[in-house]
Write a protein that holds these residues in place. Structure first.
Motif, PDB file in Angstrom:
ATOM      1  N   ALA A  69       0.815  -1.212   0.000  1.00  0.00           N
ATOM      2  CA  ALA A  69       0.000   0.000   0.000  1.00  0.00           C
ATOM      3  C   ALA A  69       0.849   1.262   0.000  1.00  0.00           C
ATOM      4  O   ALA A  69       0.406   2.328  -0.441  1.00  0.00           O
ATOM      5  N   ALA A  70       2.103   1.147   0.494  1.00  0.00           N
ATOM      6  CA  ALA A  70       3.009   2.291   0.528  1.00  0.00           C
ATOM      7  C   ALA A  70       3.974   2.292  -0.656  1.00  0.00           C
ATOM      8  O   ALA A  70       4.884   3.115  -0.709  1.00  0.00           O
ATOM      9  N   GLY A  71       3.783   1.364  -1.583  1.00  0.00           N
ATOM     10  CA  GLY A  71       4.626   1.319  -2.770  1.00  0.00           C
ATOM     11  C   GLY A  71       5.730   0.286  -2.739  1.00  0.00           C
ATOM     12  O   GLY A  71       6.525   0.191  -3.678  1.00  0.00           O
ATOM     13  N   GLY A  72       5.787  -0.497  -1.655  1.00  0.00           N
ATOM     14  CA  GLY A  72       6.828  -1.505  -1.540  1.00  0.00           C
ATOM     15  C   GLY A  72       6.407  -2.856  -2.073  1.00  0.00           C
ATOM     16  O   GLY A  72       5.369  -3.008  -2.714  1.00  0.00           O
ATOM     17  N   THR A  73       7.239  -3.861  -1.782  1.00  0.00           N
ATOM     18  CA  THR A  73       6.982  -5.217  -2.246  1.00  0.00           C
ATOM     19  C   THR A  73       6.205  -6.032  -1.228  1.00  0.00           C
ATOM     20  O   THR A  73       5.549  -7.011  -1.571  1.00  0.00           O
ATOM     21  N   GLY A  74       6.316  -5.674   0.043  1.00  0.00           N
ATOM     22  CA  GLY A  74       5.554  -6.344   1.081  1.00  0.00           C
ATOM     23  C   GLY A  74       6.022  -7.737   1.426  1.00  0.00           C
ATOM     24  O   GLY A  74       5.241  -8.554   1.908  1.00  0.00           O
ATOM     25  N   LEU A  75       7.310  -8.012   1.213  1.00  0.00           N
ATOM     26  CA  LEU A  75       7.837  -9.336   1.551  1.00  0.00           C
ATOM     27  C   LEU A  75       8.379  -9.339   2.972  1.00  0.00           C
ATOM     28  O   LEU A  75       8.437  -8.311   3.641  1.00  0.00           O
ATOM     29  N   GLY A  76       8.796 -10.512   3.437  1.00  0.00           N
ATOM     30  CA  GLY A  76       9.198 -10.662   4.830  1.00  0.00           C
ATOM     31  C   GLY A  76      10.689 -10.609   5.043  1.00  0.00           C
ATOM     32  O   GLY A  76      11.479 -10.384   4.111  1.00  0.00           O
ATOM     33  N   LEU A  77      11.076 -10.866   6.284  1.00  0.00           N
ATOM     34  CA  LEU A  77      12.492 -10.850   6.631  1.00  0.00           C
ATOM     35  C   LEU A  77      13.228 -12.054   6.059  1.00  0.00           C
ATOM     36  O   LEU A  77      14.442 -12.002   5.881  1.00  0.00           O
ATOM     37  N   MET A 100      16.951   0.716   3.391  1.00  0.00           N
ATOM     38  CA  MET A 100      15.765  -0.034   3.806  1.00  0.00           C
ATOM     39  C   MET A 100      15.239   0.484   5.147  1.00  0.00           C
ATOM     40  O   MET A 100      14.023   0.548   5.366  1.00  0.00           O
ATOM     41  N   LEU A 101      16.148   0.873   6.041  1.00  0.00           N
ATOM     42  CA  LEU A 101      15.737   1.465   7.307  1.00  0.00           C
ATOM     43  C   LEU A 101      14.980   2.769   7.059  1.00  0.00           C
ATOM     44  O   LEU A 101      13.914   3.010   7.640  1.00  0.00           O
ATOM     45  N   SER A 102      15.501   3.614   6.190  1.00  0.00           N
ATOM     46  CA  SER A 102      14.842   4.881   5.889  1.00  0.00           C
ATOM     47  C   SER A 102      13.479   4.657   5.242  1.00  0.00           C
ATOM     48  O   SER A 102      12.506   5.359   5.550  1.00  0.00           O
ATOM     49  N   ALA A 103      13.389   3.680   4.344  1.00  0.00           N
ATOM     50  CA  ALA A 103      12.107   3.375   3.706  1.00  0.00           C
ATOM     51  C   ALA A 103      11.085   2.920   4.739  1.00  0.00           C
ATOM     52  O   ALA A 103       9.901   3.287   4.678  1.00  0.00           O
ATOM     53  N   HIS A 104      11.536   2.131   5.691  1.00  0.00           N
ATOM     54  CA  HIS A 104      10.651   1.665   6.763  1.00  0.00           C
ATOM     55  C   HIS A 104      10.103   2.845   7.564  1.00  0.00           C
ATOM     56  O   HIS A 104       8.901   2.901   7.877  1.00  0.00           O
ATOM     57  N   GLY A 110       3.959   7.725   6.893  1.00  0.00           N
ATOM     58  CA  GLY A 110       2.976   8.072   5.870  1.00  0.00           C
ATOM     59  C   GLY A 110       3.476   9.110   4.885  1.00  0.00           C
ATOM     60  O   GLY A 110       2.672   9.773   4.217  1.00  0.00           O
ATOM     61  N   GLU A 111       4.777   9.259   4.749  1.00  0.00           N
ATOM     62  CA  GLU A 111       5.361  10.227   3.819  1.00  0.00           C
ATOM     63  C   GLU A 111       5.216   9.697   2.396  1.00  0.00           C
ATOM     64  O   GLU A 111       5.521   8.532   2.129  1.00  0.00           O
ATOM     65  N   ALA A 112       4.739  10.527   1.480  1.00  0.00           N
ATOM     66  CA  ALA A 112       4.425  10.036   0.135  1.00  0.00           C
ATOM     67  C   ALA A 112       5.106  10.825  -0.966  1.00  0.00           C
ATOM     68  O   ALA A 112       4.786  10.636  -2.144  1.00  0.00           O
ATOM     69  N   THR A 113       6.064  11.685  -0.625  1.00  0.00           N
ATOM     70  CA  THR A 113       6.749  12.476  -1.647  1.00  0.00           C
ATOM     71  C   THR A 113       8.150  11.939  -1.924  1.00  0.00           C
ATOM     72  O   THR A 113       8.489  11.608  -3.063  1.00  0.00           O
ATOM     73  N   VAL A 114       8.953  11.830  -0.872  1.00  0.00           N
ATOM     74  CA  VAL A 114      10.327  11.343  -1.030  1.00  0.00           C
ATOM     75  C   VAL A 114      10.373   9.817  -1.068  1.00  0.00           C
ATOM     76  O   VAL A 114      11.227   9.233  -1.737  1.00  0.00           O
ATOM     77  N   LEU A 115       9.446   9.153  -0.371  1.00  0.00           N
ATOM     78  CA  LEU A 115       9.459   7.685  -0.323  1.00  0.00           C
ATOM     79  C   LEU A 115       9.460   7.048  -1.702  1.00  0.00           C
ATOM     80  O   LEU A 115      10.265   6.139  -1.960  1.00  0.00           O
ATOM     81  N   PRO A 116       8.604   7.450  -2.640  1.00  0.00           N
ATOM     82  CA  PRO A 116       8.655   6.825  -3.969  1.00  0.00           C
ATOM     83  C   PRO A 116      10.007   7.002  -4.655  1.00  0.00           C
ATOM     84  O   PRO A 116      10.470   6.091  -5.358  1.00  0.00           O
ATOM     85  N   GLN A 117      10.636   8.159  -4.461  1.00  0.00           N
ATOM     86  CA  GLN A 117      11.962   8.379  -5.048  1.00  0.00           C
ATOM     87  C   GLN A 117      12.995   7.445  -4.424  1.00  0.00           C
ATOM     88  O   GLN A 117      13.870   6.911  -5.111  1.00  0.00           O
ATOM     89  N   LEU A 118      12.887   7.258  -3.109  1.00  0.00           N
ATOM     90  CA  LEU A 118      13.800   6.345  -2.417  1.00  0.00           C
ATOM     91  C   LEU A 118      13.602   4.918  -2.900  1.00  0.00           C
ATOM     92  O   LEU A 118      14.570   4.199  -3.191  1.00  0.00           O
ATOM     93  N   LEU A 119      12.354   4.478  -2.991  1.00  0.00           N
ATOM     94  CA  LEU A 119      12.076   3.103  -3.409  1.00  0.00           C
ATOM     95  C   LEU A 119      12.567   2.842  -4.824  1.00  0.00           C
ATOM     96  O   LEU A 119      12.956   1.718  -5.157  1.00  0.00           O
ATOM     97  N   ALA A 120      12.585   3.883  -5.657  1.00  0.00           N
ATOM     98  CA  ALA A 120      13.064   3.742  -7.033  1.00  0.00           C
ATOM     99  C   ALA A 120      14.578   3.847  -7.145  1.00  0.00           C
ATOM    100  O   ALA A 120      15.135   3.670  -8.224  1.00  0.00           O
TER     101      ALA A 120
END
Length: 369
Positions: A69-77, A100-104, A110-120
């Motif tokens: 829902a936040a743009g990630g893959t949603g997989l486990g540890l 990965m820590l920062s993305a978490h 609930g940040e939606a501006t920089v997070l997509p750039q980080l995930l990419a």
């Protein structure tokens, strides 16, 4: 060991095991096996390959555990540990675990501006949470310097948690809002000391969350476990090189792997690798199965303490078993030793995590007996 920890956790099986193996294969394909890339990036800034980092983002690595829902893959540890192992096996300098820590944290906020750039992989967002060595507690000063930020010279944004009043507020700063000084590490990378430039108001940069204390604690535990997995990957890579060397190198007309003293040292190293894998995989499986609280933290600490201590012991043994060539900078086993020297204390070293384990899961007299 407490009864809860002694119970054990079933290994990953079936479709989950296949998914984890696919993660490993994908990581090996992207990272490759050429250590020339690692050597070429050492002792310069930013010290990693931005193009490869973008490829990692496109492959879903940075957001591996971020909810879909936040743009990630949603997989486990389980998948995260497999990925971190391969990063450690390749000695990759890209700060994957730190990102990965920062993305978490951004997802939790609930940040939606920089997070997509980080995930990419387009933004390099690093979390400056630590103001001193040997701690897992976030800094309490909004203005003081933050230390030990990995590969900080390449940062585009800095996350700035501040612990106060029982909460941990989260601020976000851009590169032009901070001063970064760097210090080289043994592996040719660097740590950064970050200071916010003078600011007005209630905190540096942009305030993005009132309290991410629980998310930060969980994120640091995840980062510690992923770092343990990276140490494990480095151990296995160096040990494999060492076994190949022992099977082919001749001295006095004999293969040196037939010498009993060397066999004993190699056997000890193999045991350390196996025990580390058991600790890391058990912790990942338990957390994925829903274990939380002190029991989860204890498992993470057990894995990180073992990986940090065993990592140094195994890498030193591998260098020694290679003889003189193992001490040269041109030989790959030395790269793994240097990387281990940097990763062993990251997110808490062996002593810190051993103390935390005993605080969270002390042995009773009956169990000790």
């Amino acid at each position: 060991m407490s009864a809860a920890l002694a119970a054990g956790v079933a290994p990953f099986e079936g479709d989950r095991a296949e998914s984890i193996e696919m993660i490993r294969d994908s990581a090996r394909g992207l990272l490759g096996t050429d250590m020339a890339r690692v050597r070429a990036l050492r002792f310069q800034e930013p010290g990693f390959d931005p193009a490869l980092l973008r490829a990692m983002g496109e492959a879903g690595w940075i957001g591996l555990s971020v909810p879909e829902a936040a743009g990630g893959t949603g997989l486990g540890l389980g998948e995260g540990v497999a990925l971190a192992e391969e990063v450690g096996r390749a000695c990759a300098p890209e700060p994957v675990v730190a990102l990965m820590l920062s993305a978490h944290l951004l997802a939790a906020a609930g940040e939606a501006t920089v997070l997509p750039q980080l995930l990419a992989g387009e933004a390099v967002v690093l979390t400056a949470w630590q103001d001193r060595a040997h701690t897992l507690s976030p800094a309490t000063s909004a203005e003081g310097a933050r230390r030990f930020v990995p590969m900080a010279a390449g940062a585009t944004h800095i996350l700035w948690p501040v612990a106060e009043g029982g909460r941990v507020a989260l601020h976000q700063l851009t590169r032009d809002q901070v001063e970064i000084t760097t210090e080289q590490t043994q592996d040719g990378g660097h740590y950064g000391t970050v200071r916010p430039l003078p600011f007005a108001g209630h905190g540096p940069g942009t305030h993005i969350a009132d309290d991410v204390g629980a998310a930060l604690a969980e994120g640091l535990d995840r980062a510690a476990l992923l770092t343990a997995a990276s140490l494990l990957g480095g151990m296995e890579a160096a040990f494999t090189m060492t076994l190949d060397y022992l099977r082919t190198r001749q001295q006095f007309g004999k293969i040196i792997g037939t010498f009993q003293a060397l066999q004993h040292k190699a056997a000890d190293a193999k045991i350390q690798v196996a025990l580390t894998r058991a600790s890391v995989e058990q912790a990942a499986a338990a957390l994925d199965d829903g274990l939380s609280g002190d029991a989860a933290c204890a498992l993470v600490s057990r894995a990180k303490a073992r990986a940090s201590e065993a990592g140094m012991a195994v890498q030193q043994a591998c260098v020694q078993l290679h003889g003189g060539i193992g001490y040269t900078d041109q030989y790959d086993v030395g790269l793994h030793l240097r990387r281990t020297m940097v990763l062993a204390p990251a997110y808490g070293g062996a002593n810190l995590h051993r103390r935390r384990f005993m605080e969270l899961a002390p042995e009773t007299e009956d169990e000790a007996a």
